[in-house]
Each structure stands twice: as structure tokens, then as C-alpha cells.
Write an enzyme that holds these catalytic residues in place. Structure first.
Site, PDB file in Angstrom:
ATOM      1  N   TRP A   1      69.570 -10.474  61.384  1.00  0.00           N
ATOM      2  CA  TRP A   1      70.164 -10.424  62.719  1.00  0.00           C
ATOM      3  C   TRP A   1      70.536 -11.803  63.238  1.00  0.00           C
ATOM      4  O   TRP A   1      71.364 -11.926  64.148  1.00  0.00           O
ATOM      5  CB  TRP A   1      69.242  -9.704  63.691  1.00  0.00           C
ATOM      6  CG  TRP A   1      69.028  -8.280  63.300  1.00  0.00           C
ATOM      7  CD1 TRP A   1      67.837  -7.626  63.182  1.00  0.00           C
ATOM      8  CD2 TRP A   1      70.039  -7.311  62.952  1.00  0.00           C
ATOM      9  NE1 TRP A   1      68.042  -6.330  62.763  1.00  0.00           N
ATOM     10  CE2 TRP A   1      69.376  -6.119  62.623  1.00  0.00           C
ATOM     11  CE3 TRP A   1      71.426  -7.354  62.869  1.00  0.00           C
ATOM     12  CZ2 TRP A   1      70.065  -4.970  62.221  1.00  0.00           C
ATOM     13  CZ3 TRP A   1      72.115  -6.221  62.471  1.00  0.00           C
ATOM     14  CH2 TRP A   1      71.434  -5.051  62.167  1.00  0.00           C
TER      15      TRP A   1
ATOM     16  N   ASP B   1      58.221   0.031  69.099  1.00  0.00           N
ATOM     17  CA  ASP B   1      57.850   0.052  67.694  1.00  0.00           C
ATOM     18  C   ASP B   1      56.377   0.411  67.546  1.00  0.00           C
ATOM     19  O   ASP B   1      55.649   0.533  68.537  1.00  0.00           O
ATOM     20  CB  ASP B   1      58.139  -1.313  67.029  1.00  0.00           C
ATOM     21  CG  ASP B   1      58.690  -1.157  65.609  1.00  0.00           C
ATOM     22  OD1 ASP B   1      58.118  -0.326  64.863  1.00  0.00           O
ATOM     23  OD2 ASP B   1      59.654  -1.842  65.248  1.00  0.00           O
TER      24      ASP B   1
ATOM     25  N   PHE C   1      58.301   6.742  67.617  1.00  0.00           N
ATOM     26  CA  PHE C   1      59.341   7.484  68.347  1.00  0.00           C
ATOM     27  C   PHE C   1      59.612   8.874  67.779  1.00  0.00           C
ATOM     28  O   PHE C   1      60.293   9.673  68.406  1.00  0.00           O
ATOM     29  CB  PHE C   1      60.637   6.673  68.485  1.00  0.00           C
ATOM     30  CG  PHE C   1      61.144   5.998  67.243  1.00  0.00           C
ATOM     31  CD1 PHE C   1      61.497   6.710  66.112  1.00  0.00           C
ATOM     32  CD2 PHE C   1      61.290   4.616  67.225  1.00  0.00           C
ATOM     33  CE1 PHE C   1      61.973   6.088  64.986  1.00  0.00           C
ATOM     34  CE2 PHE C   1      61.777   3.972  66.083  1.00  0.00           C
ATOM     35  CZ  PHE C   1      62.118   4.714  64.961  1.00  0.00           C
TER      36      PHE C   1
ATOM     37  N   LYS D   1      69.858  -0.077  61.952  1.00  0.00           N
ATOM     38  CA  LYS D   1      69.341   0.195  60.619  1.00  0.00           C
ATOM     39  C   LYS D   1      68.125   1.114  60.674  1.00  0.00           C
ATOM     40  O   LYS D   1      67.143   0.921  59.966  1.00  0.00           O
ATOM     41  CB  LYS D   1      69.004  -1.117  59.910  1.00  0.00           C
ATOM     42  CG  LYS D   1      70.203  -2.025  59.680  1.00  0.00           C
ATOM     43  CD  LYS D   1      69.796  -3.372  59.145  1.00  0.00           C
ATOM     44  CE  LYS D   1      69.135  -3.253  57.788  1.00  0.00           C
ATOM     45  NZ  LYS D   1      68.725  -4.588  57.268  1.00  0.00           N
TER      46      LYS D   1
ATOM     47  N   HIS E   1      69.632   5.160  58.761  1.00  0.00           N
ATOM     48  CA  HIS E   1      69.846   5.154  57.309  1.00  0.00           C
ATOM     49  C   HIS E   1      68.543   5.305  56.515  1.00  0.00           C
ATOM     50  O   HIS E   1      68.563   5.529  55.322  1.00  0.00           O
ATOM     51  CB  HIS E   1      70.622   3.903  56.875  1.00  0.00           C
ATOM     52  CG  HIS E   1      69.822   2.631  56.837  1.00  0.00           C
ATOM     53  ND1 HIS E   1      70.284   1.494  56.203  1.00  0.00           N
ATOM     54  CD2 HIS E   1      68.599   2.301  57.338  1.00  0.00           C
ATOM     55  CE1 HIS E   1      69.387   0.535  56.307  1.00  0.00           C
ATOM     56  NE2 HIS E   1      68.360   0.995  56.988  1.00  0.00           N
ATOM     57  N   ASP E   2      67.405   5.184  57.202  1.00  0.00           N
ATOM     58  CA  ASP E   2      66.112   5.349  56.529  1.00  0.00           C
ATOM     59  C   ASP E   2      65.713   6.808  56.358  1.00  0.00           C
ATOM     60  O   ASP E   2      64.773   7.103  55.608  1.00  0.00           O
ATOM     61  CB  ASP E   2      65.002   4.652  57.333  1.00  0.00           C
ATOM     62  CG  ASP E   2      65.120   3.141  57.304  1.00  0.00           C
ATOM     63  OD1 ASP E   2      65.570   2.604  56.283  1.00  0.00           O
ATOM     64  OD2 ASP E   2      64.760   2.494  58.309  1.00  0.00           O
TER      65      ASP E   2
ATOM     66  N   GLN F   1      63.990   3.062  48.122  1.00  0.00           N
ATOM     67  CA  GLN F   1      63.013   2.610  49.116  1.00  0.00           C
ATOM     68  C   GLN F   1      62.733   3.576  50.266  1.00  0.00           C
ATOM     69  O   GLN F   1      61.707   3.422  50.928  1.00  0.00           O
ATOM     70  CB  GLN F   1      63.474   1.270  49.721  1.00  0.00           C
ATOM     71  CG  GLN F   1      63.167   0.066  48.847  1.00  0.00           C
ATOM     72  CD  GLN F   1      63.070  -1.201  49.672  1.00  0.00           C
ATOM     73  OE1 GLN F   1      64.076  -1.731  50.130  1.00  0.00           O
ATOM     74  NE2 GLN F   1      61.864  -1.683  49.875  1.00  0.00           N
TER      75      GLN F   1
END
Length: 345
Positions: free
Chosen positions: A164, A210, A237, A252, A255-256, A306
Site C-alpha cells: 500500500w 480486524d 467481520f 484485497k 479475493h480470499d 493460499q
């Protein structure tokens, strides 16, 4: 368009085969501290560099010459012999002290991602991530595996901050986000994107949502108490409630996860979102026919080894947003590694 005979296919195959070797040269030079040692700007001989870094003279000379070939170092011949110095690329992106340093993401790829990629063939056959083979731990919870130790979690967070530091402003400036002053960064980790956000939009406040252990490390290692526009919210969350806000950033994140998890999360975000608010998705977008970009296609493979998720097209992300209840959807390709999709409620 030229004929097939005009293309040097053997050379192309050799270049692709050498990709692993090229990246390991760069990773090794970073890990040994070559670029940091040369940060002062004073050129040094291979013997001096080897002595300072505790390496063999023959090994270091070969590493340095390979870095010269990759344009990561420059060399000048003197009466005393070859002297090496950083190039602008290594100075800006590979020294630890640079604000745009990519050192931490390099180390994460070298020491973690590559171990999973050793089992890419298995991942393709089985259609699932390879944490069990790579690290001997359950692959059912990808982030439990990624955060399997405090050290691994810190490496991952530092690596994401590296990304970032060079890509954050591009995605945050893709749309005018100044109307949104109350922002939640879901899965915001080490806070680099939040920091870019409050810098670009000084009237905003960003809350990093988080996991508790991630928040603790972020407070201790990455975000100082003086950065008062950045606050924290501990929680999962997927399980816990999401507070009301004007804008939610998911960088991002989607996409996990598979489609069901994405739908579940976006539905919760839409329900919590204030009327007139929105959600900003930051992802690397595939072309509509999935013919590229090649970087995104490689990320797609990385998601296989992953995570549970995948990279998607703009249309696929738009469909997920619409299903969750978001109306006007805009897509901006930045021309960089990551793109932006904005959905409004």
C-alpha cells in the site's frame, strides 16, 4: 502479425523458466542486506561487502554480478577492481528505510509464499490451498494458517503495508471519496491504506476493523497513538456485527473467499451502511474474458495455493455487489497492480 517462425519461442521459454531464479536473486540480496549496506551511496568492492555481511567472497561476487545484470546494482571498474552501488530502483524499493520499500513483501514471498508454490501441482489437482503440505497445519482456516505464529502475522502485515505504500494512493484516488468522512477499513491490518486515506482525505476518520491479535500488533508496531484519525475495532467481520459507517473499504479481502463468503460479508456491509454510503473494493481485476493481465492471472494461482478464493472480473464483483443490495456501481482501472470498484447504497 508475424509468422510463428518470427517468434523466438526457445528464448521465451528460457526467460519464463528463469523467473524463479531471478526472483530468488533479488530476495537473497534483500535478505542478506546488500542494498541496505550500499544505502550510503559509497561504492564497495565484493570483498568488502562479503566481509561486512558475513558471506563468502565467491558467493557474494556472483550474487552482486547477477544483481548488476538485473539492473538492481551498478558496477564501475577502477584500478582497485569492481565497485558496486545501488541503482535508483534498489534505492527506492529494496532498502528497508525507504518509504516505498518492498523489502517486507519480498521476504514474505521468499519465506512463505514460495513454500506453498512448491505444491502448485497438488493445488491444481485438488483445487485447494497447500498449507498442510507446506507447513503441516490445517488448511481449513486459511487465515489461521497464515497467522500461525506472531512472527508470521507480523511478516504478513508488514508485507501488506509495503504494497500500500506504493499502490494505496492510486486506488483511493480512483474516485472522489471526500464526501465520506466516516470510513471503516475491514481487514485493514497494519494501517498503511488507512494512513494513505486520511492523508488524501484529511476530513475523514478511518477505523481499522480486524481480528483482536491483528489490532494489537498494529497498535504496537505500525500505527502510533498520535495518528488520531485512525482508530481500531476488534472483531471477526464474518461473525461479529459491523458498525454503521458512510464508507467501507475492502482491500484485497473478497479475493480470499468463495462466492458464499463474499455474499455473506457484502450483505452485512450493505445492512450496516448508511443510506447514500458505499463500499470500495480494491482488487486486481481480470479482463472480462480472463485473458489477462498476467499479474492478475498469477495472483489467481496464488489464491489457489493460499486461500479459498480467486481473482475476479469487474462484472463478477459488480454482480456480488448488486446481490448484496448496492445500486450504482462504478469501476476504475488504475493501470497499476490494483483497481477500484465503488458500490453505492
Amino acid at each position: 502479425m508475424g509468422s510463428i517462425e518470427d517468434l523466438d519461442y526457445p528464448q521465451i521459454i528460457v526467460q519464463y523458466s528463469n523467473g524463479f531464479l531471478i526472483s530468488k536473486v533479488m530476495f537473497t540480496a534483500c535478505e542478506l542486506g546488500v542494498f541496505d549496506l550500499l544505502e550510503s551511496g559509497k561504492p564497495l568492492s565484493s570483498d568488502a561487502i562479503a566481509a561486512r555481511l558475513g558471506a563468502s567472497t565467491i558467493g557474494m561476487e556472483r550474487l552482486l554480478d547477477a544483481c548488476v545484470g538485473l539492473k538492481l546494482l551498478a558496477v564501475e571498474m577502477t584500478q582497485e577492481g569492481a565497485l558496486y552501488r545501488n541503482t535508483e530502483i534498489s534505492k527506492v524499493y529494496l532498502t528497508k528505510s525507504s518509504p516505498k520499500s518492498q523489502y517486507h513483501i519480498m521476504m514474505y514471498y521468499s519465506n512463505t509464499v514460495y513454500l506453498c508454490w512448491q505444491y502448485l501441482t497438488n493445488a491444481v489437482r485438488e483445487g485447494r490451498n497447500q498449507y498442510e503440505r507446506a507447513f503441516g497445519i490445517s488448511s481449513n482456516d486459511p487465515f489461521g494458517a497464515m497467522y500461525r505464529s506472531d512472527e508470521e502475522m507480523l511478516k504478513f502485515m508488514a508485507g501488506q503495508n509495503s504494497v500500500w505504500s506504493i499502490c494505496g494512493r492510486d486506488v483511493l484516488a480512483a474516485f472522489d471519496l471526500s464526501p465520506f468522512t466516516q470510513i471503516y477499513d475491514l481487514g485493514g491490518g497494519g494501517g498503511a491504506l488507512a494512513r494513505e486515506c486520511v492523508s488524501l482525505y484529511p476530513n475523514s476518520t478511518v477505523t481499522i476493523y480486524d481480528l483482536p491479535k491483528v489490532v494489537q500488533v498494529a497498535k504496537e508496531q505500525f500505527v502510533s497513538p498520535e495518528e488520531r484519525q485512525i482508530t481500531f475495532h476488534e472483531g471477526d467481520f464474518f461473525i461479529d456485527s459491523i458498525p454503521e459507517a458512510e464508507l467501507y473499504i475492502l482491500s484485497k479481502i473478497l479475493h480470499d473467499w468463495d462466492e458464499d463468503k463474499c455474499k455473506q460479508l457484502l450483505a452485512k456491509v450493505c445492512k450496516a451502511c448508511k443510506p447514500g454510503g458505499g463500499v470500495l473494493l480494491v482488487e486486481s481485476l481480470l479482463n472480462e474474458y480472463k485473458s489477462g493481465p498476467v499479474e492478475t492471472q498469477l495472483y489467481l494461482m496464488n489464491m489457489l495455493v493460499q486461500t479459498e478464493g480467486k481473482e475476479r472480473t469487474a462484472a463478477e464483483y459488480s454482480k456480488l455487489l448488486e446481490a448484496a443490495g448496492f445500486g450504482v456501481i462504478q469501476v476504475k482501472r488504475t493501470g497499476k497492480l490494483y483497481d477500484a470498484v465503488l458500490g453505492r447504497k
